[in-house]
Design a protein around this motif. Structure first.
Motif, PDB file in Angstrom:
ATOM      1  N   LYS A   1       0.843  -1.193   0.000  1.00 18.34           N
ATOM      2  CA  LYS A   1       0.000   0.000   0.000  1.00 18.34           C
ATOM      3  C   LYS A   1       0.883   1.250   0.000  1.00 18.34           C
ATOM      4  CE  LYS A   1      -3.143   2.248   3.260  1.00 18.34           C
ATOM      5  NZ  LYS A   1      -3.722   2.133   4.590  1.00 18.34           N
ATOM      6  N   THR A   2       0.515   2.203  -0.838  1.00 18.97           N
ATOM      7  CA  THR A   2       1.167   3.509  -0.799  1.00 18.97           C
ATOM      8  C   THR A   2       0.332   4.384   0.121  1.00 18.97           C
ATOM      9  OG1 THR A   2       1.989   3.233  -3.045  1.00 18.97           O
ATOM     10  CG2 THR A   2       1.974   5.469  -2.168  1.00 18.97           C
ATOM     11  N   VAL A   3       0.918   4.797   1.229  1.00 17.17           N
ATOM     12  CA  VAL A   3       0.211   5.580   2.232  1.00 17.17           C
ATOM     13  C   VAL A   3       0.078   7.028   1.776  1.00 17.17           C
ATOM     14  CG1 VAL A   3       0.236   6.356   4.644  1.00 17.17           C
ATOM     15  CG2 VAL A   3       1.051   4.063   4.054  1.00 17.17           C
ATOM     16  N   GLN A   4       1.194   7.591   1.295  1.00 14.88           N
ATOM     17  CA  GLN A   4       1.171   8.999   0.870  1.00 14.88           C
ATOM     18  C   GLN A   4       2.350   9.274  -0.054  1.00 14.88           C
ATOM     19  OE1 GLN A   4       0.126  12.297   3.618  1.00 14.88           O
ATOM     20  NE2 GLN A   4       2.225  12.949   3.299  1.00 14.88           N
TER      21      GLN A   4
ATOM     22  N   GLN B   1       4.373  12.745  -1.782  1.00 18.95           N
ATOM     23  CA  GLN B   1       4.497  14.203  -1.799  1.00 18.95           C
ATOM     24  C   GLN B   1       5.617  14.586  -2.761  1.00 18.95           C
ATOM     25  OE1 GLN B   1       4.232  16.106   2.270  1.00 18.95           O
ATOM     26  NE2 GLN B   1       4.606  13.984   2.877  1.00 18.95           N
ATOM     27  N   LEU B   2       5.502  15.770  -3.313  1.00 21.26           N
ATOM     28  CA  LEU B   2       6.497  16.262  -4.259  1.00 21.26           C
ATOM     29  C   LEU B   2       7.006  17.618  -3.812  1.00 21.26           C
ATOM     30  CD1 LEU B   2       8.006  16.310  -7.015  1.00 21.26           C
ATOM     31  CD2 LEU B   2       5.914  17.262  -8.003  1.00 21.26           C
ATOM     32  N   GLN B   3       8.317  17.775  -3.913  1.00 18.42           N
ATOM     33  CA  GLN B   3       8.961  19.068  -3.676  1.00 18.42           C
ATOM     34  C   GLN B   3       9.900  19.294  -4.853  1.00 18.42           C
ATOM     35  OE1 GLN B   3      10.609  20.343   0.267  1.00 18.42           O
ATOM     36  NE2 GLN B   3      12.531  19.763  -0.685  1.00 18.42           N
ATOM     37  N   VAL B   4       9.947  20.516  -5.360  1.00 17.88           N
ATOM     38  CA  VAL B   4      10.816  20.816  -6.491  1.00 17.88           C
ATOM     39  C   VAL B   4      12.000  21.635  -6.000  1.00 17.88           C
ATOM     40  CG1 VAL B   4      10.973  21.883  -8.771  1.00 17.88           C
ATOM     41  CG2 VAL B   4       8.833  20.785  -8.058  1.00 17.88           C
ATOM     42  N   THR B   5      13.197  21.117  -6.253  1.00 16.43           N
ATOM     43  CA  THR B   5      14.435  21.838  -5.954  1.00 16.43           C
ATOM     44  C   THR B   5      15.205  21.886  -7.274  1.00 16.43           C
ATOM     45  OG1 THR B   5      15.538  19.788  -5.271  1.00 16.43           O
ATOM     46  CG2 THR B   5      14.454  21.062  -3.540  1.00 16.43           C
ATOM     47  N   ASP B   6      16.455  21.474  -7.259  1.00 18.62           N
ATOM     48  CA  ASP B   6      17.190  21.359  -8.516  1.00 18.62           C
ATOM     49  C   ASP B   6      16.810  20.068  -9.234  1.00 18.62           C
ATOM     50  OD1 ASP B   6      18.382  19.736  -6.604  1.00 18.62           O
ATOM     51  OD2 ASP B   6      20.415  20.053  -7.348  1.00 18.62           O
ATOM     52  N   ARG B   7      15.901  19.321  -8.612  1.00 21.37           N
ATOM     53  CA  ARG B   7      15.358  18.075  -9.152  1.00 21.37           C
ATOM     54  C   ARG B   7      13.951  17.908  -8.593  1.00 21.37           C
ATOM     55  NH1 ARG B   7      19.409  14.175  -7.693  1.00 21.37           N
ATOM     56  NH2 ARG B   7      20.742  15.967  -7.525  1.00 21.37           N
ATOM     57  N   LEU B   8      13.270  16.884  -8.979  1.00 17.76           N
ATOM     58  CA  LEU B   8      11.987  16.547  -8.375  1.00 17.76           C
ATOM     59  C   LEU B   8      12.297  15.628  -7.198  1.00 17.76           C
ATOM     60  CD1 LEU B   8       9.940  15.741 -11.617  1.00 17.76           C
ATOM     61  CD2 LEU B   8      10.052  17.895 -10.356  1.00 17.76           C
ATOM     62  N   GLU B   9      11.793  15.970  -6.021  1.00 15.81           N
ATOM     63  CA  GLU B   9      12.025  15.159  -4.840  1.00 15.81           C
ATOM     64  C   GLU B   9      10.699  14.567  -4.381  1.00 15.81           C
ATOM     65  OE1 GLU B   9      15.838  17.687  -3.195  1.00 15.81           O
ATOM     66  OE2 GLU B   9      14.078  17.516  -1.914  1.00 15.81           O
ATOM     67  N   TYR B  10      10.627  13.246  -4.436  1.00 11.23           N
ATOM     68  CA  TYR B  10       9.412  12.538  -4.068  1.00 11.23           C
ATOM     69  C   TYR B  10       9.585  11.916  -2.682  1.00 11.23           C
ATOM     70  CZ  TYR B  10       7.927  13.087  -8.871  1.00 11.23           C
ATOM     71  OH  TYR B  10       7.557  13.622 -10.081  1.00 11.23           O
ATOM     72  N   PHE B  11       8.687  12.279  -1.769  1.00  8.96           N
ATOM     73  CA  PHE B  11       8.628  11.694  -0.441  1.00  8.96           C
ATOM     74  C   PHE B  11       7.503  10.671  -0.487  1.00  8.96           C
ATOM     75  CE2 PHE B  11      10.534  15.798  -0.020  1.00  8.96           C
ATOM     76  CZ  PHE B  11      11.444  15.696   1.023  1.00  8.96           C
ATOM     77  N   ILE B  12       7.850   9.405  -0.362  1.00  7.95           N
ATOM     78  CA  ILE B  12       6.850   8.355  -0.538  1.00  7.95           C
ATOM     79  C   ILE B  12       6.834   7.456   0.704  1.00  7.95           C
ATOM     80  CG2 ILE B  12       6.037   6.485  -2.032  1.00  7.95           C
ATOM     81  CD1 ILE B  12       7.897   7.679  -4.235  1.00  7.95           C
ATOM     82  N   ASP B  13       5.643   7.340   1.320  1.00  9.61           N
ATOM     83  CA  ASP B  13       5.449   6.468   2.475  1.00  9.61           C
ATOM     84  C   ASP B  13       4.682   5.241   2.012  1.00  9.61           C
ATOM     85  OD1 ASP B  13       6.621   8.329   4.246  1.00  9.61           O
ATOM     86  OD2 ASP B  13       4.732   9.408   4.410  1.00  9.61           O
ATOM     87  N   VAL B  14       5.245   4.060   2.288  1.00 11.76           N
ATOM     88  CA  VAL B  14       4.623   2.821   1.831  1.00 11.76           C
ATOM     89  C   VAL B  14       4.671   1.743   2.897  1.00 11.76           C
ATOM     90  CG1 VAL B  14       5.070   3.123  -0.648  1.00 11.76           C
ATOM     91  CG2 VAL B  14       6.791   2.037   0.777  1.00 11.76           C
ATOM     92  N   GLU B  15       3.766   0.787   2.744  1.00 14.49           N
ATOM     93  CA  GLU B  15       3.823  -0.433   3.524  1.00 14.49           C
ATOM     94  C   GLU B  15       4.263  -1.524   2.554  1.00 14.49           C
ATOM     95  OE1 GLU B  15       1.102  -3.244   6.448  1.00 14.49           O
ATOM     96  OE2 GLU B  15       0.145  -1.616   5.343  1.00 14.49           O
TER      97      GLU B  15
END
Length: 142
Positions: free
Chosen positions: A70-73, A75-89
């Motif tokens: 399961k993907t819990v959540q 999130q995306l943040q843009v810096t000099d790249r795309l940064e994906y914060f992904i919480d999973v089970e």
């Protein structure tokens, strides 16, 4: 004469390195777009999660492959790249690491091999270049 130039170059290099290392803002990444929750079915999220799981399974000492339950959540943040914060089970599957395919793997349930883990991945991506990096990984038994 050449020695004095080499010595001057060395001194200048050391000075530049010292100035760069004392500048606290030098190593900060500029955030262009703040962290925002995004849909976990986003193609880039799926790509990043696939990459993160490949890295997780490579580093894991377990004999079996772990898969996302399961993907819990996401999130995306843009810096000099795309940064994906992904919480999973994730959970242990019945496929051994040595097997080539994972398409027929099923999650171990009600056996002594049953194991679930909650993971948070930070994946830096330049998907248009095919570049992915697991910048941070934190996992705990569920």
């Amino acid at each position: 004469m050449t020695r004095s130039w080499e010595f001057c170059f060395l001194l200048i290099t050391i000075l530049v390195a010292l100035v760069a290392s004392t500048d606290p803002d030098k190593n900060k990444v500029k955030v262009l777009r703040e962290l925002k929750v995004i849909n976990a079915s986003n193609a880039n999220v799926k790509q990043c999660l696939w990459f993160a799981m490949q890295e997780y399974n490579k580093e894991s000492e377990d004999k079996y492959i772990f898969q996302v339950i399961k993907t819990v959540q996401a999130q995306l943040q843009v810096t000099d790249r795309l940064e994906y914060f992904i919480d999973v089970e994730i959970a242990c599957s019945n496929c051994r690491k040595l097997s080539n395919g994972t398409e027929n793997c099923i999650i171990q349930e009600n056996t002594k091999l049953e194991k679930k883990v909650m993971c948070s991945f930070l994946v830096g991506a330049l998907p248009w270049n095919g570049e992915f990096t697991v910048m941070k990984k934190q996992c705990v038994d569920a």
